[in-house]
Design an enzyme around this catalytic site. Structure first.
Site, mmCIF file in Angstrom:
data_model
loop_
_atom_site.group_PDB
_atom_site.id
_atom_site.type_symbol
_atom_site.label_atom_id
_atom_site.label_comp_id
_atom_site.label_asym_id
_atom_site.label_seq_id
_atom_site.Cartn_x
_atom_site.Cartn_y
_atom_site.Cartn_z
ATOM 1 N N SER A 216 36.759 43.948 57.892
ATOM 2 C CA SER A 216 36.843 42.783 57.012
ATOM 3 C C SER A 216 37.967 41.881 57.488
ATOM 4 O O SER A 216 39.146 42.280 57.488
ATOM 5 C CB SER A 216 37.115 43.222 55.576
ATOM 6 N N HIS B 16 32.710 41.725 58.851
ATOM 7 C CA HIS B 16 32.507 41.414 57.428
ATOM 8 C C HIS B 16 33.374 40.211 57.045
ATOM 9 O O HIS B 16 34.587 40.211 57.285
ATOM 10 C CB HIS B 16 32.912 42.653 56.626
ATOM 11 N N ASP C 196 34.518 37.816 53.973
ATOM 12 C CA ASP C 196 34.599 37.696 52.514
ATOM 13 C C ASP C 196 34.767 36.239 52.116
ATOM 14 O O ASP C 196 35.813 35.632 52.385
ATOM 15 C CB ASP C 196 35.785 38.510 51.987
ATOM 16 N N MET D 259 35.215 33.786 49.083
ATOM 17 C CA MET D 259 35.614 33.790 47.657
ATOM 18 C C MET D 259 35.882 32.365 47.208
ATOM 19 O O MET D 259 36.497 31.584 47.940
ATOM 20 C CB MET D 259 36.891 34.612 47.469
ATOM 21 N N HIS E 101 29.914 38.342 52.707
ATOM 22 C CA HIS E 101 29.947 38.885 51.350
ATOM 23 C C HIS E 101 30.383 37.746 50.434
ATOM 24 O O HIS E 101 31.551 37.340 50.470
ATOM 25 C CB HIS E 101 30.931 40.070 51.329
ATOM 26 N N MET F 9 31.486 36.263 47.208
ATOM 27 C CA MET F 9 32.057 36.446 45.876
ATOM 28 C C MET F 9 32.230 35.049 45.292
ATOM 29 O O MET F 9 33.341 34.507 45.200
ATOM 30 C CB MET F 9 33.381 37.216 45.980
ATOM 31 N N MET G 92 30.712 48.318 45.697
ATOM 32 C CA MET G 92 32.141 47.980 45.727
ATOM 33 C C MET G 92 32.945 49.187 45.281
ATOM 34 O O MET G 92 32.701 49.733 44.192
ATOM 35 C CB MET G 92 32.444 46.797 44.794
ATOM 36 N N ASP H 169 32.755 49.110 50.245
ATOM 37 C CA ASP H 169 33.723 48.040 50.523
ATOM 38 C C ASP H 169 34.905 48.166 49.568
ATOM 39 O O ASP H 169 34.749 48.009 48.357
ATOM 40 C CB ASP H 169 33.019 46.692 50.328
HETATM 41 C C1 DX5 Z 1 37.481 42.755 48.438
HETATM 42 C C2 DX5 Z 1 36.685 42.508 49.688
HETATM 43 C C3 DX5 Z 1 36.857 43.518 50.745
HETATM 44 C C4 DX5 Z 1 38.253 43.652 51.272
HETATM 45 C C5 DX5 Z 1 38.474 45.068 51.693
HETATM 46 O O1 DX5 Z 1 37.041 41.885 47.450
HETATM 47 O O2 DX5 Z 1 35.304 42.449 49.380
HETATM 48 O O3 DX5 Z 1 35.943 43.285 51.815
HETATM 49 O O4 DX5 Z 1 38.511 42.819 52.370
HETATM 50 O O5 DX5 Z 1 39.794 45.214 52.075
HETATM 51 P P1 DX5 Z 1 40.496 46.649 52.181
HETATM 52 O O6 DX5 Z 1 39.714 47.407 53.218
HETATM 53 O O7 DX5 Z 1 41.863 46.310 52.581
HETATM 54 O O8 DX5 Z 1 40.373 47.280 50.828
HETATM 55 ZN ZN ZN Z 2 33.859 42.355 51.058
#
Ligand code: DX5
Ligand code: ZN
Length: 230
Positions: free
Chosen positions: A9, A33, A35, A37, A66, A68, A137, A175
């Site tokens: 990620s 990956h 993220d 947001m 991903h 969010m 999650m 994740d």
């Molecule tokens: C959290 C994200 C994850 C995050 C995971 O909302 O969806 O992908 O980057 O990070 P670690 O591996 O540090 O928990």
């Molecule tokens: Zn994620």
């Protein structure tokens, strides 16, 4: 059973040198990956289409976004249009999530649905036969570096059981908080794709960190290390 993979990620990478960070993990991974947001679905803002477009031009690895965000129906098609390989959205923000799954497939992407820790698998049974990925999650979405929530493990196992019982073929992703001391529980329950931010990008040798995670997962896999799906 799918071949195990770690999806680093980039949330835990240095965004000022993102291309180099992805190059650093690329020898060990098929997929990265991303993220996305929006500050509404989660109380954090990361990146959006302009950064994804740059990233698409900088790596030949698969990009898995991903989302969010409260409006995946707008942003997932934009990201697929930029050439990402897969998109995953949280279903509770959509009135008709199955229609969105079909629309995204028509645009040529693989599609996943992500479940927050409190969101039960049963709520998406209608979607499951149509999905390429289920993302369980293992922390609350929004931030990297959180502790793995062991209470989410039964949902991983439920997703694996449902797949078997219904002849479905989605991958099972986990994740959040995935590290050497947590990956075994996820792998033993049936996960095959391990998103890992801090435990990969926080390591000095990222390739070694990925390989160590995979080795640990394989030790825990039911029936030994899975190969390609037969
Ligand atoms: C959290 C994200 C994850 C995050 C995971 O909302 O969806 O992908 O980057 O990070 P670690 O591996 O540090 O928990
Ligand atoms: Zn994620």
């Amino acid at each position: 059973m799918y071949e195990f993979r770690v999806a680093p990620s980039i949330l835990a990478a240095d965004f000022a040198r993102l291309g180099a960070e992805v190059d650093d993990v690329a020898p060990a991974v098929p997929v990265v990956h991303v993220d996305v947001m929006d500050g509404h679905y989660v109380p954090n803002i990361t990146l959006g289409p302009p950064v994804v477009a740059s990233l698409r031009g900088a790596t030949d690895r698969q990009l898995d976004c991903h989302l969010m965000v409260t409006d995946p129906g707008t942003y997932a098609p934009i990201l697929l249009g930029l050439g990402v390989d897969s998109v995953t959205f949280h279903p509770e923000v959509e009135d008709e999530p199955l229609a969105l799954v079909h629309r995204l497939h028509e645009l040529g992407g693989e599609v996943g649905v992500a479940l927050k820790p409190a969101f039960p698998l049963e709520m998406i049974e209608e979607l499951l036969p149509h999905l390429d990925m289920v993302l369980v999650m293992t922390v609350e979405p929004g931030f990297g570096g959180q502790a793995f929530m062991p209470e989410t493990v039964p949902k991983i196992a439920a997703a694996a059981r449902w797949r078997q019982a219904n002849d479905a073929d989605y991958r099972i992703q986990v994740d959040g908080g995935i590290a050497l001391d947590t990956i075994e529980a996820a792998a033993a329950a049936g996960a095959d794709t391990f998103v890992a931010g801090s435990s990969v990008f926080g390591a000095d040798d990222r390739v070694a960190a990925v390989r160590a995670l995979l080795a640990r997962a394989r030790m825990a896999a039911p029936g030994g290390a899975p190969g390609e799906r037969s």
